[in-house]
Scaffold this motif. Sequence first.
Motif, mmCIF file in Angstrom:
data_model
loop_
_atom_site.group_PDB
_atom_site.id
_atom_site.type_symbol
_atom_site.label_atom_id
_atom_site.label_comp_id
_atom_site.label_asym_id
_atom_site.label_seq_id
_atom_site.Cartn_x
_atom_site.Cartn_y
_atom_site.Cartn_z
ATOM 1 N N PHE A 91 0.818 -1.006 0.018
ATOM 2 C CA PHE A 91 -0.185 -0.253 0.106
ATOM 3 C C PHE A 91 0.624 1.422 0.036
ATOM 4 O O PHE A 91 1.436 1.786 1.095
ATOM 5 N N GLN A 304 -8.458 8.510 6.277
ATOM 6 C CA GLN A 304 -8.770 7.675 5.779
ATOM 7 C C GLN A 304 -9.864 6.616 6.357
ATOM 8 O O GLN A 304 -9.523 6.833 7.993
ATOM 9 N N PHE A 332 -8.587 2.623 -2.962
ATOM 10 C CA PHE A 332 -7.689 1.970 -3.182
ATOM 11 C C PHE A 332 -8.028 0.591 -4.549
ATOM 12 O O PHE A 332 -6.797 -0.295 -3.850
ATOM 13 N N THR A 341 -4.164 6.976 -7.009
ATOM 14 C CA THR A 341 -4.503 5.507 -6.949
ATOM 15 C C THR A 341 -4.453 4.571 -7.752
ATOM 16 O O THR A 341 -4.916 4.062 -8.401
ATOM 17 N N SER A 342 -3.158 3.368 -6.844
ATOM 18 C CA SER A 342 -3.203 1.788 -7.483
ATOM 19 C C SER A 342 -2.384 1.158 -6.259
ATOM 20 O O SER A 342 -2.660 1.954 -5.118
ATOM 21 N N ARG A 343 -2.327 0.263 -6.832
ATOM 22 C CA ARG A 343 -2.158 -1.200 -5.909
ATOM 23 C C ARG A 343 -0.870 -1.891 -6.473
ATOM 24 O O ARG A 343 -0.663 -2.212 -7.003
ATOM 25 N N LEU A 362 -6.740 -3.367 1.542
ATOM 26 C CA LEU A 362 -6.981 -2.688 0.113
ATOM 27 C C LEU A 362 -8.488 -2.170 -0.725
ATOM 28 O O LEU A 362 -8.580 -1.502 -0.831
ATOM 29 N N ASP A 367 -10.403 7.441 0.967
ATOM 30 C CA ASP A 367 -9.389 8.360 0.919
ATOM 31 C C ASP A 367 -9.705 10.092 0.678
ATOM 32 O O ASP A 367 -10.657 9.751 -0.410
#
Length: 398
Positions: A91, A304, A332, A341-343, A362, A367
């Motif tokens: 994360f 968050q 996310f 936003t990516s993972r 996730l 957020d």
Amino acid sequence: MTDRFTGSFTQQEPIPEAGIEAALAVLRHGRLHRYNVADGELGETALLEQEFASQTGAKYCLAVASGGYAMATAMRAVGVQPGDAVLTNAFTLAPVPGSIAALGARPIFVGVTEDLTIDLEDLAAKVHLAKVLLLSHMRGHLCDMDRLLQICDAAGVLVIEDCAHTMGAAWNGIASGRQGIVGCYSCQTYKHVNSGEGGLLVTDDAEIAAKAIMLSGSYMLFERHLAAPPQDVFDQIKYETPNISGRMDNLRAAILRPQLQGLDKQVARWNERYRQLESGLRDIPGLTMIERPAEETYVGSSIQFLLLDWSADAVQQVLARCAARGVELKWFGASEPAGFTSRYDSWRYADSEPMPASDRVLAGIVDMRVPLTFSLDDCDLITRIIRSEVGAVFQTHA
């Protein structure tokens, strides 16, 4: 009548007047390059480094072009080579694994807990796989740094801290960035000080500092640094360290210096807003708040919460309903990257193994930025909207 928030989630406060005046002075004399100084002039960038070193209690500081450049420089300076494995958070934001990949190294992702910090059990299981951990204090959440360092010290793993979201934060009274071998900070617009783009690197290790300065593009002008090791350290590495230019300029340094002087005041303002939002979001059915440990001194520049075990459709409904009322939330858990936003499984330049426990977390992370342009009344309105819309979707999907 349905309340609607009409403020901006991306509007920053103006640069302080002292920063504007200092920037104008640089523009008027024209010496923007950090090494272009008049006789007897110290230069804004050199002064910034000296002041930030003092502020963090570090021996050495280097100002560079971005936080991502600071991380890549730190890894090069500690000896990361192409093909090497580097541990990092599952994360985080894309510049973290991106800085590893930029060196030709291989990210090995470590899981995330419901506290939004690195999973220390997963770290302990994987720590033998690499010699460096690039630790991201993602969204300002600090893990148990005492335990993390015990794990890494026992395995001989060096810790580089990504403090893009924790400038001004601390664990057990020790400033974020001062427990690993190197601390890296971002000065990008949405961070705690704003020069549009920029980064800072601090360390107590003389050889790492000298290598970082040479890597940043000092040529043989390292004597113009005020927060640098003595010349004999440079003499040992100056012919073997490549120039990978990524210097900060005097204009950005001039803008940053007054902001760093006022950082404590800004942190107090962020935390006032954070606590107002936190209070308003408590006890909403289906919504899990992130509890902050007593050892952590945090900076609430974002907030968050978790919609744990909600379906993707239900989370997207919450986001859409809040957006229709002016509240901009980021998620996310989407299968495709969107904006920032990516993972870990989005970054296809890096191999990854599924991590079901982390995937669950996730999938639930929501957020929200907390600009200082928000008033406390704005915070109350935002939480009323989130409470209403989360409640409406929860009732439908419960």
